[in-house]
Design an enzyme around this catalytic site. Structure first.
Site, short mmCIF file in Angstrom:
data_model
loop_
_atom_site.label_atom_id
_atom_site.label_comp_id
_atom_site.label_asym_id
_atom_site.label_seq_id
_atom_site.Cartn_x
_atom_site.Cartn_y
_atom_site.Cartn_z
N GLU A 300 30.92 1.59 66.05
CA GLU A 300 32.07 2.50 66.08
C GLU A 300 32.26 3.44 64.82
O GLU A 300 32.44 4.63 64.74
CB GLU A 300 33.18 1.98 66.42
CG GLU A 300 33.15 1.36 68.02
CD GLU A 300 32.61 2.14 69.02
OE1 GLU A 300 32.82 3.17 69.02
OE2 GLU A 300 31.97 1.63 70.05
N HIS A 429 30.61 2.13 82.41
CA HIS A 429 30.29 3.79 82.19
C HIS A 429 30.12 4.42 83.58
O HIS A 429 30.08 5.44 83.41
CB HIS A 429 28.76 3.94 81.20
CG HIS A 429 29.08 3.27 80.00
ND1 HIS A 429 29.16 1.80 79.66
CD2 HIS A 429 28.88 4.02 78.88
CE1 HIS A 429 29.07 1.82 78.41
NE2 HIS A 429 28.99 2.82 77.71
O1 X8Z Z 1 29.07 1.65 75.22
C1 X8Z Z 1 28.74 1.38 73.93
C2 X8Z Z 1 29.41 1.25 73.08
C3 X8Z Z 1 30.13 2.61 72.65
S1 X8Z Z 1 29.41 4.20 72.98
C4 X8Z Z 1 30.15 0.18 72.65
N1 X8Z Z 1 27.60 0.84 74.10
C5 X8Z Z 1 26.87 0.58 75.24
C6 X8Z Z 1 27.33 -0.63 76.17
O2 X8Z Z 1 28.25 -1.43 75.81
O3 X8Z Z 1 26.87 -0.63 77.37
C7 X8Z Z 1 26.61 0.34 73.16
C8 X8Z Z 1 25.25 -0.33 73.56
C9 X8Z Z 1 25.14 0.31 74.99
ZN ZN Z 2 28.21 4.37 71.06
#
Ligand code: X8Z
Ligand code: ZN
EC number: 3.4.-.-
Length: 567
Positions: A300, A429
Site C-alpha cells: 500500500e 474485486h
Molecule cells: O487487492 C490487492 C491489494 C490492493 S490493490 C491488497 N491485491 C490482490 C488481492 O488481494 O487479491 C494484492 C495482490 C492481489
Molecule cells: Zn494494490
C-alpha cells in the site's frame, strides 16, 4: 463526477485538438479528457443505479459473517477471523466450514444484483463506443494485442506453476490423507491456506523443503520483537526513504485507517487513496502484526509513493502508466525487503544463510506467493470479460467460474457447486468492481523491474538475493518512471526502466530457476498437471463428525433427509 467529466470534455472538444499543432503529450491529454467512460450516458437514473448496485454488493461483502460454533469459534468476519482460520487451521472440516460458509454468506446473496450490475454497466459503456465493459477495461492497456500478450506470458509461466502444484499436492496428501483428493489431480481449494487459494504462503509450514535449515516465517519473530502496527508502517516507509523516495506526509498518519475500528463495519480489503490535492494520501487497512500484513503494508505504501511521484502532473495524467504498473510499483520492494539479507538487516532473521537448503526454503516461501498467484491473477478477468461479452450468462456463471478455477489453477471445489451459488462474488474485486488482470501483469513486470534496478546498482549475484535497500541509484531510476504517471504510453515508461518496451516472463523465470530445478527433482515420480475439467466426484469432508468420515448409502441418506425435513 459524471457531470463534471462531461462538461470538461465538451470544453475540450471546442478545440480542433486532433488537427492542431499540439505536442504528442498535449494531444494525449485532450484524448484522455474527452474519453468519458461510464460518464458518457445522459440518463442519470442509470448512473445512480450503477453506483447503488456497487454499494449494495460491497456491503454484502463487508458485512458477511460465518458462524463456526461447531469449532468453538463463534461468528467471524472475513478479517481477521475467517482469514486466520484459513491461514492457521489444519482441521479440514473447519477449513471446509469457513470456505463454504463465506460463499453462502456473500456470493450467493449477490447473484441477482450482479446480473443487473453487468447489464447496466454494459448499457452505459456503449455510449462511449465500446462493445462491452471488458473491452473498455482492456483499452487502458493501449495495446491491440493485450489479450494474446497476457496469454503468451501465462503459457510461458505455466510449467513453473505445474511444478509447484505437483509438489504441494503431494505434501498435502501426506498431511490430510488421499481420501480428500479427487483422482483428477486437482487440489481441494480449502486446503491451501487462503480463502481463494490465491496465495499459499500461509501453509509454508506444511511444505518447508528443509525443515532443519533456516525458515523464513517471520510472524513470530515480529511478535517477539514487539512489532506494532505503527512500527510496521514506519519500517516500510523507511525502506522507500532509504532509496531516496519520499516520507509519508503528516496527514497520512492522522487521516489513514490503519487498524480495524471496533464500532462499525468497514471494508477491510486493503486500499490506498489519492485525494488529488498533491498532499493528502491515505491507506485503509485492518492491519495486524503478521508477515502477510507486513507485505501488504509495503504494497500500500508503494501505491502512495506512485501517487506522490506524479502529483505535479495535470490531473488527467495522475494515474499509473497502466493499472498493472500501479500494482507492480506496489509490489516492487517486496522482492527486496523479503530477502534474507534485508530481513537480517532489520533484525527479523538471526543470520544470513549461505547454504543451498536455506536458499531453497526462501525461494519456496516466495513461490508460494508469487508463482501460486499467477493462474488466479489470470483467470478472474477471463471470467469477467466473458460475462461482459455475454459468453457467460447467469445460467452458467458458476459452471464457467469453476471451469476456469479447475482448468487454470488446478484446484477443485470441496463440495458440489450449483447455479444457486455465485462463488465469484466471494472475492472482493468482483463486488468491488476492481479489474483484476492488473495483478497478473504486475506479478510479471515487477520481476523485470527488480532485475533492471539490480543491474542499475551493479548487483551481480542471483536475482532472488538482490536487495535495493539504501541504494539511491535504484530510487532515482524508479522515480524516473513513476513521475511520468500516464503522460506517456506504458511502453515508454517500461523503456525508461528496463530499456525494452515489452512485458517479459524471462526475469521471473530466471528468479525462480533454482527452485524449479529442485522441484523437478522432487516431482520425478509425480504426475504433473491435472484434468482440464473439474472432478465429477467430489470427496466431501464429513460435516457431522470432526474425526470420523462416515460412508452413507443412498437409501440411508434419503431417510436422513426425509426425517430432517419432517421432524
Ligand atoms: O487487492 C490487492 C491489494 C490492493 S490493490 C491488497 N491485491 C490482490 C488481492 O488481494 O487479491 C494484492 C495482490 C492481489
Ligand atoms: Zn494494490
Amino acid at each position: 463526477m459524471a457531470n463534471f467529466t462531461k462538461t470538461l470534455a465538451a470544453k475540450a472538444n471546442q478545440f480542433d485538438w486532433k488537427k492542431s499543432e499540439l505536442s504528442a503529450t498535449e494531444k494525449r491529454q485532450f484524448e484522455k479528457i474527452t474519453q468519458l467512460g461510464f460518464s458518457a450516458v445522459n440518463d442519470t437514473a442509470k448512473i445512480e443505479l450503477k453506483s447503488n448496485l456497487e454499494a449494495e454488493l460491497t456491503s454484502i461483502y463487508s458485512t458477511g459473517k460465518v458462524c463456526l460454533t461447531d469449532f468453538g469459534k463463534g461468528c467471524l468476519e472475513l478479517e481477521p477471523g475467517l482469514t486466520d482460520v484459513m491461514s492457521n487451521s489444519r482441521n479440514p472440516n473447519e477449513l471446509f466450514a469457513a470456505w463454504k460458509g463465506w460463499r453462502d454468506q456473500t456470493g450467493k446473496k449477490m447473484r441477482a444484483k450482479y446480473t443487473e450490475f453487468v447489464n447496466v454497466m454494459n448499457e452505459m459503456i456503449k455510449f462511449s463506443g465500446f462493445n462491452d465493459t471488458g473491452e473498455y477495461w482492456r483499452s487502458w492497456y493501449e495495446a491491440s494485442t493485450f489479450e494474446s500478450d497476457v496469454k503468451k506470458l501465462y503459457d510461458e509461466l505455466l510449467p513453473l506453476y505445474e511444478q509447484l502444484h505437483a509438489y504441494v499436492r503431494q505434501k498435502l496428501k501426506n498431511k490430510y490423507g488421499t481420501a480428500l483428493f479427487p483422482d483428477s489431480g486437482h487440489i481441494p481449494a480449502h486446503l491451501l491456506g487462503n480463502m481463494w487459494s490465491q496465495s499459499w504462503s500461509n501453509i509454508y509450514d506444511l511444505l518447508t523443503p528443509y525443515p532443519n535449515a533456516i525458515s523464513f516465517d517471520i510472524t513470530q519473530k515480529m511478535k517477539d520483537k514487539g512489532y506494532n502496527v505503527t512500527h510496521m508502517y514506519r519500517v516500510a516507509e523507511e525502506f522507500f526513504t532509504s532509496i531516496g523516495l519520499d516520507k509519508m506526509p503528516t496527514s497520512f498518519w492522522t487521516k489513514s485507517m490503519l487498524e480495524k475500528p471496533e464500532n462499525r463495519d468497514v471494508v477491510c480489503h486493503a486500499s490506498a487513496w489519492d485525494f488529488y490535492d498533491g498532499e493528502d494520501v491515505r491507506i485503509k487497512q485492518c492491519t495486524d502484526v503478521s508477515q502477510r500484513q507486513f507485505r501488504t503494508v509495503h504494497h500500500e505504501i508503494g501505491h502512495l509513493q506512485y501517487y506522490m511521484q506524479y502529483a505535479s502532473l495535470p490531473t488527467i495524467f495522475r494515474r499509473g502508466a497502466n493499472p498493472g504498473f500501479h500494482e507492480g510499483m506496489a509490489d516492487i520492494v517486496s522482492l527486496s525487503f523479503q530477502t534474507p539479507e534485508h530481513m537480517h538487516a532489520i533484525g527479523l532473521l538471526d543470520s544470513i544463510p549461505n547454504d543451498q537448503e536455506s536458499d531453497i526454503n526462501f525461494l519456496m516461501q516466495m513461490a508460494l506467493d508469487k508463482i501460486a498467484f499467477l493462474p488466479f491473477g489470470y483467470l478472474i478477468d477471463q471470467w469477467r470479460w466473458s460475462v461482459f461479452r455475454s459468453d457467460t450468462t447467469p445460467n452458467n456463471y458458476t459452471a464457467n467460474w469453476w471451469d476456469l478455477r479447475c482448468g487454470y489453477q488446478g484446484v477443485s471445489p470441496p463440495v458440489q457447486r450449483t447455479e444457486q451459488d455465485f462463488d465469484p462474488g466471494a472475492k472482493y474485486h468482483i463486488p468491488g468492481n476492481t479489474p483484476y488482470i492488473r495483478y497478473f501483469v504486475s506479478f510479471v513486470i515487477q520481476f523485470q523491474w527488480h532485475k533492471a534496478l539490480c543491474d542499475e546498482i551493479g548487483y551481480s549475484g542471483p536475482l532472488h538475493r538482490c536487495d535495493i535497500y539504501n541504494d539511491t541509484r535504484a530510487g532515482a531510476k524508479l522515480r524516473n518512471m513513476l513521475e511520468l504517471g500516464s503522460s506517456k504510453p506504458w511502453q515508454d515508461a517500461m523503456q525508461v526502466m528496463t530499456g525494452g518496451r515489452n512485458m517479459s516472463a524471462l526475469p521471473i523465470i530466471q528468479y525462480f530457476t533454482p527452485l524449479i530445478d529442485w522441484l523437478k527433482e522432487q516431482n520425478k515420480e509425480e504426475n504433473i498437471g491435472w484434468s482440464a475439467s473439474c472432478p465429477s466426484n467430489i470427496p466431501s469432508p464429513d460435516q457431522t463428525n470432526n474425526n470420523v468420515r462416515l460412508s452413507v448409502s443412498a437409501e440411508t441418506m434419503f431417510l436422513i433427509i426425509t426425517l430432517t425435513k419432517f421432524c
